[in-house]
Design a protein around this motif. Structure first.
Motif, short mmCIF file in Angstrom:
data_model
loop_
_atom_site.label_atom_id
_atom_site.label_comp_id
_atom_site.label_asym_id
_atom_site.label_seq_id
_atom_site.Cartn_x
_atom_site.Cartn_y
_atom_site.Cartn_z
N MET A 53 3.60 1.16 25.21
CA MET A 53 3.22 0.10 24.27
C MET A 53 3.36 0.59 22.84
O MET A 53 2.72 1.58 22.45
CB MET A 53 1.78 -0.35 24.53
CG MET A 53 1.63 -1.13 25.82
SD MET A 53 -0.03 -1.83 25.99
CE MET A 53 0.25 -2.97 27.35
N GLU A 54 4.18 -0.10 22.07
CA GLU A 54 4.39 0.24 20.66
C GLU A 54 3.40 -0.53 19.79
O GLU A 54 3.33 -1.75 19.85
CB GLU A 54 5.81 -0.10 20.24
CG GLU A 54 6.10 0.18 18.76
CD GLU A 54 7.45 -0.34 18.32
OE1 GLU A 54 7.76 -0.22 17.12
OE2 GLU A 54 8.19 -0.88 19.16
N VAL A 55 2.63 0.20 18.99
CA VAL A 55 1.68 -0.43 18.08
C VAL A 55 2.43 -0.95 16.86
O VAL A 55 3.10 -0.19 16.17
CB VAL A 55 0.59 0.58 17.65
CG1 VAL A 55 -0.34 -0.07 16.62
CG2 VAL A 55 -0.22 1.05 18.86
N THR A 56 2.32 -2.24 16.59
CA THR A 56 3.00 -2.84 15.44
C THR A 56 2.05 -3.16 14.29
O THR A 56 2.47 -3.32 13.16
CB THR A 56 3.74 -4.12 15.85
OG1 THR A 56 2.80 -5.04 16.45
CG2 THR A 56 4.83 -3.80 16.88
N ASP A 57 0.75 -3.26 14.60
CA ASP A 57 -0.24 -3.52 13.54
C ASP A 57 -1.62 -3.25 14.12
O ASP A 57 -1.84 -3.43 15.32
CB ASP A 57 -0.15 -4.98 13.06
CG ASP A 57 -1.03 -5.23 11.83
OD1 ASP A 57 -1.16 -4.31 11.01
OD2 ASP A 57 -1.59 -6.34 11.73
#
Length: 348
Positions: free
Chosen positions: A264-268
């Motif tokens: 899971m890539e954290v975008t904000d």
């Protein structure tokens, strides 16, 4: 032969003149803040009153579209600085900014994370070689000596002195930077636009370095801290969620690394509200095998992760971009994946 020598000298002189001209241009940085293009509009004649021939009557007017007369005394043409004002950046977790002509402030949550902010500020100033002319540790205020700002858009660098203060007020901590003098060469600068610009430069310098320290500490905490217990739970409406047996601060700092480990890539993310935006892209079969768990059966895409503070525990709830939380089965699969990541110790 004489003609050839004369031509050779003329070419050398022309070449030397070109070099001098280019050198002068390369050292003059004013073009980086000047308007370009046709400036003939500056020579436009002023508006005149419409003189009507005798016998002509104009329709009724209400003045809505009248152009008011102005007496502009500001800079124009090449003298106008077209650079946008600098923006104070909220680089630190849970921070926001306040900017005025007199000072630039970074407002932080009054959490243990910022309990050593004053000593961090002093350390950063010393590391950068910024000298301090006056300091009051009890009041957590200081005044710097002259600091030189070398910028590519200034021929002569600006120098500034700053009053820096750390103020604790109830639920928040305030890092304030205000001007104590600004000059360019020997010229004193009092233009509020320039004063504010270089206040922001100082504040962003401190915030940038503090942010790097914060990220390094979070990454280190995520990698080397001990195992955390993870289990399945539910909220007060019965919807599934994940319970991590650790305080909010610990879980918040370790989550970016943990989420990345499960694809899971954290975008904000916003610490004050506990909201994290992630994009799930999955992992390879070998990656899941290395973690010792089955790949979660959740679809790839965007999710909101809501982190809750339960005193000595924290809650996690994944919500899809359509506003639906994970099913119980999907939630249990994420429990297994996160438990595998959170159980990794520094020796792994």
């Amino acid at each position: 032969m004489a003609t050839l020598l004369q031509k050779s000298k003329a070419m050398k002189i022309a070449g030397l003149s070109l070099v001098v001209f280019l050198a002068a241009c390369s050292s003059d940085q004013r073009y980086k803040r000047q308007i370009s293009g046709d400036q003939s509009y500056l020579d436009s004649p002023p508006l005149k009153t419409l003189n009507l021939p005798a016998g002509i009557i104009l329709p009724l007017q209400n003045g809505e579209y009248d152009i008011p007369a102005t007496d502009s005394t500001g800079a124009s043409g090449k003298n106008l600085d077209i650079r946008p004002p600098l923006q104070a950046l909220a680089l630190l977790t849970g921070s926001r900014v306040e900017n005025s002509a007199n000072s630039s402030k970074l407002l932080l949550e009054n959490t243990p994370e910022y309990s050593k902010l004053w000593s961090q500020i002093n350390t950063l100033l010393a590391e950068k070689g910024y000298k301090i002319s006056h300091k009051d540790d009890s009041a957590q205020t200081l005044t710097t000596d002259w600091i030189t700002w070398k910028r590519a858009d200034e021929n002569v660098p600006y120098q500034g002195r700053y009053r820096i203060a750390v103020i604790r007020q109830g639920y928040q901590t305030e890092l304030s930077v205000s001007n104590d003098g600004l000059k360019q060469g020997e010229k004193e600068i009092t233009n509020p636009v320039e004063v504010q610009r270089y206040n922001v430069v100082m504040l962003n310098t401190l915030a940038g370095d503090l942010s790097q320290q914060q990220e390094a500490a979070s990454l280190n905490s995520a990698k080397v801290s001990g195992a955390l217990s993870v289990q399945s739970g539910s909220d007060n409406t019965g919807l599934p969620q994940i319970i991590v047996r650790a305080p909010y601060n610990v879980v918040w700092n370790r989550l970016p690394y943990a989420l990345d480990s499960v694809g899971m890539e954290v975008t904000d993310r916003t610490r004050s509200t506990g909201a994290i935006a992630v994009t799930y892209k999955g992992r390879s079969a070998s990656d899941w095998k290395a973690l010792g768990v089955e790949a979660p059966a959740i679809r790839e895409g965007n999710y909101k992760l809501q982190v809750g503070d339960l005193d000595n525990r924290s809650s996690l709830q994944f919500i899809s971009d359509k506003g639906k939380p994970l099913t119980q089965s999907e939630n249990d699969q994420m429990v297994a994946a996160l438990e595998a990541v959170f159980s990794q110790s520094k020796d792994k």
